[in-house]
Enzyme design. Structure first.
Site, short mmCIF file in Angstrom:
data_model
loop_
_atom_site.label_atom_id
_atom_site.label_comp_id
_atom_site.label_asym_id
_atom_site.label_seq_id
_atom_site.Cartn_x
_atom_site.Cartn_y
_atom_site.Cartn_z
N GLU A 159 -1.06 41.61 20.27
CA GLU A 159 -0.34 40.74 19.33
C GLU A 159 0.89 40.10 19.96
O GLU A 159 2.02 40.18 19.44
CB GLU A 159 0.05 41.54 18.08
N GLU B 161 -9.04 43.95 15.40
CA GLU B 161 -8.39 44.77 14.38
C GLU B 161 -8.68 44.15 13.03
O GLU B 161 -8.55 42.93 12.86
CB GLU B 161 -6.86 44.82 14.54
C1 BG6 Z 1 -1.22 45.60 14.05
C2 BG6 Z 1 -0.92 46.47 15.24
O1 BG6 Z 1 -0.12 44.76 13.82
O2 BG6 Z 1 -1.36 46.19 12.82
C3 BG6 Z 1 -1.27 47.93 15.08
O3 BG6 Z 1 -1.57 45.98 16.41
C4 BG6 Z 1 -0.91 48.37 13.68
O4 BG6 Z 1 -0.63 48.69 16.08
C5 BG6 Z 1 -1.74 47.56 12.71
O5 BG6 Z 1 -1.07 49.73 13.45
C6 BG6 Z 1 -1.55 47.95 11.26
O6 BG6 Z 1 -0.18 47.95 10.94
P1 BG6 Z 1 0.49 49.22 10.25
O7 BG6 Z 1 1.91 48.86 10.12
O8 BG6 Z 1 -0.22 49.39 8.95
O9 BG6 Z 1 0.25 50.35 11.18
#
Ligand code: BG6
Length: 490
Positions: free
Chosen positions: A198, A388
């Site tokens: 990211e 993701e």
């Molecule tokens: C992304 C990141 O922004 O979102 C992850 O690459 C992160 O590391 C994921 O865990 C979800 O965000 P959060 O704050 O729910 O863990």
């Protein structure tokens, strides 16, 4: 038409959110090791020593520690990443469960400080290298292809202090040496790599608090990005020299912005928001040069960058092979005053009346994923991966001792359908790794109760629990999805 035959179904994690063992086998401290737990009302804090006193400040991406501060661990604080889900000692059991679901692909990151404890050590730490070798070999045993993020939000603390969070080109050499060590060491075991997780969040989050970023903040963010672009490009070049079969991707936080109204001012704001937050990084990493609108973005904040001719040459020669991104939610921008505001993953904006929001305020919007895929594929024309995607939710253990997470299944089903529509429209999508395929520590809040996994891990927000693993309903559902190559989504 549906998912291609060799589609890479799998799941994604990051070292600091799963491994634990933060000081084991020669590992040095990463910035995430001095981050306390938080929740929706309280930010995570960075702890440090200054003038011999233990102090803390809210952890804001890119802000780093105050001048002269030295990151430190306060024995009176709780640090969720120190143990996390102890993947370091459970990796065999976890990979076995991924294999049971039929994973073709497992995205994980390497902790830089396991390999170079300070980031600039003369020699790599053999025990760190051995650990990831064992993990990759375990994946291979089950025919799972690792997808490795080289840097996932966890710079070595020593480098972050020394170079003030990427404000010195010395960082480039440290990163390239680290990446090259990995490319040589794991040749034949890993094929897919991502340079920075990211990367675009360095500028994206500056708008989150109503565009309050100062010129100095923007100078810092754009300079950091430039050094990271060069580090990424030089690593891509090195990787291809070491093994021409390596496939290297960028990784963008893929937030879809919509204008709130048809007011042309909103439309323009929306377009400029895409340029700054999404296209800026994608263009440099996929096209190998800065887009024309970069000058406007820099001028808006009096930014003057250290860019050399050699840097420009490297950017051109180190373009990525694939475009990868995270996708959770969309966001709404407007020039008008709004009452109903929300903030989510590095963004904040108006509430969208057509969408539902999670407990953490993230909008569920599968159409946004289709939109993003089609827009980006047209722009860059290289293979894409969604690396993701998922729903962070509180899971309850039912009376029958099981976790019936149909809300998670619904979320994922809608997004898989959206990907299928994009594929039908011609997008070359080669893989999908859902976020937090096993419960892990939330990056944003440090909570364990914000769960994304197909696999439940018995650990709570205060570090209590047996760390025992248990499949949720979504585990069996995803197994069917993979078995049927995305046909059986019921
Ligand atoms: C992304 C990141 O922004 O979102 C992850 O690459 C992160 O590391 C994921 O865990 C979800 O965000 P959060 O704050 O729910 O863990």
């Amino acid at each position: 038409m549906s998912f291609p035959k060799n589609f890479l179904w799998g799941g994604a994690t990051a070292a600091n959110q799963i491994e634990g063992a933060y000081d084991v086998d020669g590992k040095g401290l990463s910035v995430t090791d001095i981050m306390t737990a938080g929740n929706l009302d309280h930010p995570r804090m960075l702890t440090y020593k200054l003038d011999d006193k233990m102090q803390k400040i809210p952890s804001v991406p890119g802000a780093g520690l105050p001048k002269g501060a030295v990151g430190a661990i306060d024995p009176n604080e709780y640090y969720p990443n120190h143990v996390a889900i102890d993947f370091y000692h459970h990796y065999k059991e976890d990979i076995k469960m991924f294999a049971e679901m039929g994973f073709k692909n497992f995205r994980l990151s390497i902790a830089w400080t396991r390999i170079f404890p300070n980031g600039d050590d003369k020699e790599p730490n053999q025990k760190g290298l051995d650990f990831y070798r064992r993990v990759f070999e375990e994946c291979k045993k089950y025919g799972i292809e690792p997808l490795v993020t080289i840097s996932h939000y966890e710079d070595p603390l020593h480098l972050s202090e020394k170079y003030n969070d990427w404000q010195d080109r010395g960082m480039i050499d440290c990163y390239v040496r680290y990446a090259t060590t990995l490319f040589k060491e794991y040749k034949g075991l890993v094929k897919y790599w991502l340079t920075f997780n990211e990367i675009n969040t360095a500028v994206m989050f500056l708008d989150m608090f109503g565009g309050n970023g100062t010129d100095e903040d923007y100078q810092h963010a754009y300079q950091k990005l430039h050094y990271q672009f060069v580090a990424s490009a030089r690593s891509v070049k090195a990787a291809h020299e070491i093994d021409p079969n390596y496939v290297i991707g960028n990784m963008i936080c893929g937030i879809v912005d919509y204008p709130l109204t048809p007011d042309p001012k909103d439309i323009l704001l929306n377009f400029h928001s895409w340029e700054k937050n999404i296209f800026y990084c994608g263009d440099v990493q996929c096209k190998g040069k800065y887009p024309t609108f970069a000058k406007r973005l820099w001028d808006e904040h009096n930014v003057h960058l250290d860019i050399t001719d050699q840097d420009k040459q490297d950017l051109l020669e180190g373009k990525v092979d694939m475009y990868t991104f995270s996708y959770y939610m969309s966001n709404v921008v407007t020039t008008h005053e709004v009452k109903d505001k929300v903030d989510g993953n590095f963004t904040a904006g108006a509430k969208n009346p057509y969408l539902k929001y999670s407990e953490w305020g993230w909008a569920t919007d599968p159409d946004g994923l289709q939109y993003y895929l089609e827009l980006m594929y047209d722009r860059y024309d290289i293979p894409m991966m969604v690396v993701e995607n998922g729903l962070g939710a509180v899971d309850e253990i039912s009376e029958d001792g099981k976790i019936h997470d149909d809300y998670r299944i619904d979320y994922l089903r809608m997004h898989i359908k959206a990907m299928e529509r994009a594929i039908n429209d011609g997008v070359d999508l080669i893989g999908y790794t859902t976020w937090g395929c096993i419960d892990l520590v939330s990056a944003g809040t440090g909570q364990m109760s914000k769960r994304y996994g197909f696999i439940y891990v018995d650990r709570d927000d205060n570090g209590k629990g047996t760390l025992e693993r248990m499949p949720k309903d979504s585990f069996y559902w995803y197994k069917k999805v993979i078995e049927s190559n995305g046909k059986d989504l019921d």
